[in-house]
Scaffold this motif. Structure first.
Motif, mmCIF file in Angstrom:
data_model
loop_
_atom_site.group_PDB
_atom_site.id
_atom_site.type_symbol
_atom_site.label_atom_id
_atom_site.label_comp_id
_atom_site.label_asym_id
_atom_site.label_seq_id
_atom_site.Cartn_x
_atom_site.Cartn_y
_atom_site.Cartn_z
ATOM 1 N N THR A 1 -0.196 2.740 -5.811
ATOM 2 C CA THR A 1 0.563 2.002 -4.802
ATOM 3 C C THR A 1 1.327 0.875 -5.505
ATOM 4 O O THR A 1 1.073 0.559 -6.673
ATOM 5 C CB THR A 1 -0.373 1.363 -3.766
ATOM 6 O OG1 THR A 1 -1.180 0.393 -4.453
ATOM 7 C CG2 THR A 1 -1.258 2.404 -3.099
ATOM 8 N N ASN A 7 0.802 -1.224 0.000
ATOM 9 C CA ASN A 7 0.000 0.000 0.000
ATOM 10 C C ASN A 7 0.837 1.278 0.000
ATOM 11 O O ASN A 7 0.309 2.386 0.078
ATOM 12 C CB ASN A 7 -0.952 0.009 1.196
ATOM 13 C CG ASN A 7 -1.977 -1.111 1.056
ATOM 14 O OD1 ASN A 7 -2.417 -1.408 -0.064
ATOM 15 N ND2 ASN A 7 -2.308 -1.761 2.153
ATOM 16 N N LYS A 37 0.979 -2.198 -5.052
ATOM 17 C CA LYS A 37 0.012 -3.230 -5.429
ATOM 18 C C LYS A 37 -0.682 -2.850 -6.738
ATOM 19 O O LYS A 37 -0.791 -3.657 -7.669
ATOM 20 C CB LYS A 37 -1.018 -3.367 -4.287
ATOM 21 C CG LYS A 37 -2.231 -4.202 -4.595
ATOM 22 C CD LYS A 37 -1.973 -5.655 -4.223
ATOM 23 C CE LYS A 37 -3.177 -6.560 -4.450
ATOM 24 N NZ LYS A 37 -3.543 -6.759 -5.843
ATOM 25 N N GLN A 38 -1.121 -1.590 -6.808
ATOM 26 C CA GLN A 38 -1.827 -1.143 -8.025
ATOM 27 C C GLN A 38 -0.890 -1.133 -9.230
ATOM 28 O O GLN A 38 -1.270 -1.547 -10.331
ATOM 29 C CB GLN A 38 -2.407 0.259 -7.804
ATOM 30 C CG GLN A 38 -3.578 0.260 -6.830
ATOM 31 C CD GLN A 38 -3.915 1.665 -6.328
ATOM 32 O OE1 GLN A 38 -3.043 2.533 -6.224
ATOM 33 N NE2 GLN A 38 -5.189 1.884 -6.003
#
Ligand code: WTA
Length: 633
Positions: free
Chosen positions: A93, A74, A95-96
């Motif tokens: 982030t 994150n 993750k994204q």
């Protein structure tokens, strides 16, 4: 891997020289390898042949993305600030970013891309540019990013040189209040490019474009297809340490730009190591590098270096003077930037707008400053230090090149004592040497010479794409057993290095490398030009300006129109960055009897220093010098 005191720097440096393989193996342990290397280094500068971490298997994107997911998924990887300050900024982030890279990697595969293919990327500074770069690396395709300011002809040359099969672009882009029709430029380029079978177009500016059936597809449609296929994951391709990661074209003294080749393992280790150390990056800090990903600084210190370290990198789409010359400071204030890495040309330009543009902006978040691309003059250094850094941010003046992959000579922030306009000391692993014209080492301190490097480092170029001989003659043949940088350099009484500028026919205009031969070729394309000679001259903001001497007997009466025409020709052939600042029409060029242009004389005249032009008696026509002197601009 992080050095925290000058003592540690000295120890690390000593070890890197005495036991380079042990030193770099220890650094490399800080990265994720699918399989460890068999041999750290094998090299000779004769061929040249340079191999780091042979037998090692990895994928650089696992180091940039996957390995951060568990603990730092994150954490913002990229903060994107748009050209228009009224448009929303974006945050991705880890993750994204990971998910988007995997998704687009699948798009590339669906469009026929595979390991080893060359892919040309021509995009503005949007997050999707970083995503495209990483998606190529994910599947083992070789990216060749072309800066968004280059012309159709320059793009075509680069695509053809590397036989790219795919192009990634956007409909258009905004830089300041200028709209750049990227897709249409690509269309013009592709008329000359047989190897390209697919073009993926991202929507950015909603500029009308024409899509060619069977060839052109929209980024958004392709992503939707991947979504409906329902398998968002994209396992990273396993790469050899010495497999090609990317090609980046850069200008030299002669001929067309050459494709500098970097490989996966060494480049990853070197950019990660230098980023962590030079900027002393601490977890959570916001790091803003103002370069474009179209240049090496963006490759190494927006994309790869910071991401391998789990850093938060700010990416800016616009220009420093839009909507006004306070934009950088506004961004620092808005995003609470801690580390700012920019170019002397930007500093000089912003300085010229006056302190009012800085006053009122809260710059107290800044803790470290960096400079790159050209020598920084003392005045700019002090303004940066006092006005921007409030006298308490170390400035790292980082010297390096497209070919070196990462920073070579530079202070380590807060660790190395700085000195205005000095790049100071070599980083661990870097062994600089100064030589005279005959290649003889200039020893001791308080000396100057041509800057060479005598031992390999993991981030160095391996070849120039498709032409290894050119790599040898350009970098390894001038001086025996040395890598020649093309830069002049002095080493002061303290052993500190100061780069004085190029000693070859390469100009550095606003931090952009431009070959004089390239500009001359472009000027000579103009129908009323017989021949030309291009040199650099000192320019207050750009560092160097482009000065062209042009022989054009047939100017059709109006000099001003011909001048503008010639400038347009250069813009069209290379790009606006190479446009001459001054064009002087002359009846002939000063040449030796053997027909060689005496650039030394032209350089002096362009610099406005005509007092001592040296011996002109060997010239074919000495009178031409007086005429040129008389008409100097
Ligand atoms: C110049 C940019 C003085 C130098 C990373 C080099 C510098 C060329 C500095 C490479 C610096 C870069 N001080 N000169 N800190 N940094 N240069 O390939 O002449 O675009 O050879 O790489 O820029 O430019 P390139």
């Amino acid at each position: 891997m992080k050095i925290t005191s000058f003592d540690e720097y000295q120890q690390a440096y000593k070890k890197s020289v005495e036991q380079p393989e042990e030193f770099w193996a220890e650094v490399a342990e800080n990265f994720v390898w699918r399989r460890k290397w068999d041999k750290v280094l094998e090299w000779n500068f004769k061929d040249p042949s340079i191999k780091w971490f042979q037998g090692g298997k990895l994928n650089i994107t696992e180091n940039c993305l996957d390995r951060h997911l568990e603990k730092n998924g994150n954490t913002p990887a990229i903060i994107w600030e748009p050209n228009d300050p009224n448009e929303h900024h974006r945050v991705l982030t880890y993750k994204q970013l990971h998910d988007k890279v995997c998704q687009f990697a699948n798009v590339l595969k669906n469009n026929g891309a595979k390991k080893g293919d060359r892919i040309c990327i021509y995009m503005p500074m949007v997050p999707e540019l970083a995503i495209a770069v990483l998606a190529c690396a994910r599947i083992g395709a070789v990216h060749s990013v072309v800066f968004g300011g280059f012309s159709a002809q320059s793009i075509a040359d680069r695509i053809n040189d590397a036989s790219c099969s795919l192009v990634i672009t956007t409909d258009g882009g905004m830089r300041g209040n200028k709209e750049i029709p990227l897709k249409s430029v690509i269309d013009d380029a592709l008329v000359q490019c047989k190897s390209v079978s697919k073009v993926i177009v991202l929507t950015r500016s909603r500029t009308p474009v024409s899509m060619i059936k069977g060839r052109d597809v929209w980024w958004e449609d392709e992503v939707k297809k991947v979504e409906t296929q329902g398998n968002p994951a994209c396992p990273a391709e396993e790469m050899d340490a010495e497999d090609m990661l990317f090609i980046l074209y850069t200008s030299g003294s002669t001929g067309k730009p050459k494709g500098v080749v970097h490989t996966c393992g060494g480049y990853m280790v070197y950019t990660g190591y230098t980023f962590a150390n030079v900027f002393q990056y601490n977890k959570g800090e916001v790091y803003f590098c103002t370069a474009d990903i179209g240049w090496i600084t963006g490759h190494s210190y927006i994309a790869y270096g910071p991401l391998t370290q789990g850093a938060t990198a700010l990416m800016f789409e616009g220009i420093p003077t839009y909507p006004d010359a306070g934009r950088f400071w506004e961004i620092v204030d808005k995003h609470k930037v801690n580390i700012l890495y920019t170019a002397p040309t930007a500093i000089r330009s912003l300085m010229s707008f006056g302190d009012e543009m800085v006053d009122g902006k809260d710059l107290s978040s800044l803790t470290k400053l960096g400079s790159v691309g050209e020598p920084i003059n003392e005045e700019a250094w002090h303004w940066f230090d006092e006005k921007i850094g409030n006298g308490n941010c170390p400035i790292v003046d980082t010297w390096w090149q497209t070919e070196t992959g990462g920073i070579m000579i530079s202070p380590i922030a807060g660790v190395t004592k700085t000195k205005p306009s000095y790049a100071t000391l070599p980083l661990p692993g870097i062994q600089p040497i100064l030589v005279d014209e005959n290649g003889k080492e200039v020893e001791g301190n308080g000396v100057s010479g041509n800057l060479c490097i005598k031992f390999p480092w993991p981030g160095m170029l391996r070849t120039t794409y498709g032409d290894h001989e050119r790599c040898r003659t350009t970098y390894f043949a001038t001086y025996n057993n040395l890598y020649f940088t093309g830069d002049g350099c002095l080493r002061d009484e303290d052993g500190y290095y100061r780069i004085t500028g190029r000693v070859d026919d390469v100009l550095n205009v606003s931090g952009h490398r431009i070959g004089t031969a390239e500009v001359e070729n472009a000027i000579n394309m103009h129908s009323s030009v017989v021949e030309s000679a291009v040199v650099g001259y000192p320019h207050d903001i750009k560092g160097q300006g482009v000065y062209a001497y042009v022989v054009s007997p047939d100017k059709h009466g109006d000099e001003e129109i011909t001048r503008k025409d010639i400038m347009m020709t250069v813009s069209r052939i290379i790009g606006p960055i190479a446009k001459p600042d001054k064009i002087q029409f002359v009846s002939g060029l000063p040449k030796t009897r053997s027909g060689k242009i005496m650039r030394r004389i032209l350089r002096k005249i362009a610099e406005g220093d005509t007092s001592n032009l040296g011996d002109t008696s060997t010239l074919l026509d000495p009178a031409v010098v007086d005429e040129i002197k008389g008409g100097a601009l």
